[in-house]
Design a protein around this motif. Sequence first.
Motif, PDB file in Angstrom:
ATOM      1  N   HIS A 173      27.344   4.602  54.183  1.00  6.23           N
ATOM      2  CA  HIS A 173      25.813   4.651  54.220  1.00  6.23           C
ATOM      3  C   HIS A 173      25.098   3.914  55.132  1.00  6.23           C
ATOM      4  O   HIS A 173      24.150   4.451  56.085  1.00  6.23           O
ATOM      5  CB  HIS A 173      25.347   4.653  52.739  1.00  6.23           C
ATOM      6  N   MET A 174      25.519   2.616  55.209  1.00 11.24           N
ATOM      7  CA  MET A 174      24.713   1.823  56.282  1.00 11.24           C
ATOM      8  C   MET A 174      24.903   2.288  57.786  1.00 11.24           C
ATOM      9  O   MET A 174      23.732   1.771  58.515  1.00 11.24           O
ATOM     10  CB  MET A 174      25.208   0.342  56.186  1.00 11.24           C
ATOM     11  N   PHE A 175      25.772   3.006  58.027  1.00  7.41           N
ATOM     12  CA  PHE A 175      25.994   3.419  59.521  1.00  7.41           C
ATOM     13  C   PHE A 175      25.422   4.986  59.726  1.00  7.41           C
ATOM     14  O   PHE A 175      25.339   5.271  60.628  1.00  7.41           O
ATOM     15  CB  PHE A 175      27.380   3.535  59.808  1.00  7.41           C
ATOM     16  N   THR A 176      24.844   5.607  58.709  1.00  2.84           N
ATOM     17  CA  THR A 176      24.498   6.898  58.916  1.00  2.84           C
ATOM     18  C   THR A 176      23.125   7.037  59.924  1.00  2.84           C
ATOM     19  O   THR A 176      23.029   7.944  60.594  1.00  2.84           O
ATOM     20  CB  THR A 176      24.135   7.697  57.649  1.00  2.84           C
ATOM     21  N   THR A 177      22.202   6.053  59.635  1.00  5.17           N
ATOM     22  CA  THR A 177      21.167   6.248  60.672  1.00  5.17           C
ATOM     23  C   THR A 177      21.539   6.267  61.994  1.00  5.17           C
ATOM     24  O   THR A 177      21.033   6.850  63.036  1.00  5.17           O
ATOM     25  CB  THR A 177      20.219   5.182  60.294  1.00  5.17           C
ATOM     26  N   TYR A 178      22.470   4.967  62.591  1.00 12.35           N
ATOM     27  CA  TYR A 178      22.933   5.179  63.823  1.00 12.35           C
ATOM     28  C   TYR A 178      23.644   6.158  64.155  1.00 12.35           C
ATOM     29  O   TYR A 178      23.819   6.582  65.263  1.00 12.35           O
ATOM     30  CB  TYR A 178      23.670   3.708  63.908  1.00 12.35           C
ATOM     31  N   SER A 198      33.815   5.493  60.337  1.00  9.57           N
ATOM     32  CA  SER A 198      33.718   6.681  60.061  1.00  9.57           C
ATOM     33  C   SER A 198      35.341   7.035  59.669  1.00  9.57           C
ATOM     34  O   SER A 198      36.012   6.712  60.113  1.00  9.57           O
ATOM     35  CB  SER A 198      32.940   7.769  60.716  1.00  9.57           C
ATOM     36  N   LEU A 199      35.436   8.293  58.794  1.00 11.30           N
ATOM     37  CA  LEU A 199      36.630   8.870  58.723  1.00 11.30           C
ATOM     38  C   LEU A 199      36.504  10.212  58.927  1.00 11.30           C
ATOM     39  O   LEU A 199      35.474  10.851  58.139  1.00 11.30           O
ATOM     40  CB  LEU A 199      37.158   8.615  57.360  1.00 11.30           C
ATOM     41  N   LYS A 214      42.642  31.527  54.744  1.00  3.22           N
ATOM     42  CA  LYS A 214      42.639  29.793  54.928  1.00  3.22           C
ATOM     43  C   LYS A 214      41.648  29.555  56.033  1.00  3.22           C
ATOM     44  O   LYS A 214      41.638  30.058  57.127  1.00  3.22           O
ATOM     45  CB  LYS A 214      44.216  29.545  54.940  1.00  3.22           C
ATOM     46  N   ILE A 215      40.975  28.563  55.608  1.00  2.00           N
ATOM     47  CA  ILE A 215      40.034  27.860  56.600  1.00  2.00           C
ATOM     48  C   ILE A 215      40.143  26.443  56.701  1.00  2.00           C
ATOM     49  O   ILE A 215      40.493  25.675  55.700  1.00  2.00           O
ATOM     50  CB  ILE A 215      38.636  28.040  56.010  1.00  2.00           C
ATOM     51  N   LEU A 216      40.257  25.966  57.935  1.00  2.00           N
ATOM     52  CA  LEU A 216      40.595  24.411  57.993  1.00  2.00           C
ATOM     53  C   LEU A 216      38.955  23.811  58.481  1.00  2.00           C
ATOM     54  O   LEU A 216      38.166  24.322  59.075  1.00  2.00           O
ATOM     55  CB  LEU A 216      41.294  24.217  59.536  1.00  2.00           C
ATOM     56  N   CYS A 217      38.781  23.107  57.497  1.00  2.00           N
ATOM     57  CA  CYS A 217      37.358  22.562  57.367  1.00  2.00           C
ATOM     58  C   CYS A 217      37.234  21.148  57.788  1.00  2.00           C
ATOM     59  O   CYS A 217      38.076  20.210  57.463  1.00  2.00           O
ATOM     60  CB  CYS A 217      36.811  22.490  55.878  1.00  2.00           C
ATOM     61  N   GLU A 218      36.247  20.619  58.483  1.00  2.00           N
ATOM     62  CA  GLU A 218      36.165  19.195  58.947  1.00  2.00           C
ATOM     63  C   GLU A 218      35.311  18.427  58.178  1.00  2.00           C
ATOM     64  O   GLU A 218      34.069  19.075  57.930  1.00  2.00           O
ATOM     65  CB  GLU A 218      35.743  19.264  60.345  1.00  2.00           C
ATOM     66  N   VAL A 219      35.766  17.338  57.610  1.00  2.00           N
ATOM     67  CA  VAL A 219      35.040  16.532  56.599  1.00  2.00           C
ATOM     68  C   VAL A 219      34.886  15.113  57.417  1.00  2.00           C
ATOM     69  O   VAL A 219      35.831  14.566  57.829  1.00  2.00           O
ATOM     70  CB  VAL A 219      35.746  16.241  55.265  1.00  2.00           C
TER      71      VAL A 219
END
Length: 124
Positions: free
Chosen positions: A76-81, A3-4, A66-71
């Motif tokens: 995709h293969m890791f989203t379930t876990y 993840s990033l 100004k807003i600091l947003c976390e992205v």
Amino acid sequence: MVSLNLTVPFDTGMTYGEMSLDTTIQNEWNMYSTNPQGEPRERWERDVAAARELLTTKIHSSKPVKILCEVQIHLHMFTTYSKKMHDAYQAARPESQEQMYDDFVRSSGAYKPKPDANRVSSAA
């Protein structure tokens, strides 16, 4: 898991003064202030009122919003876990740094802190 996590600044293009006069934003603030999220209503309303007062002061009126947003970017293969791990993380998230310390100490098994006699939950 791969993840990033990024923190991205977002410039709204308006000042705090402009934001506080915008009727759409005022309506959103009003709806937000009447919907406590995990807090007692009195505390929620007090804290929202204090934040709103701070955001609408003349000192801040000319400053840009100004807003600091976390992205978070996940393969995709890791989203379930990731979703399963996130649920466990949410359940174990401490509410304060003291609770985090107590949780860490208890999980180590090396020390058992004494109950805080000043807490209602500790009253016998």
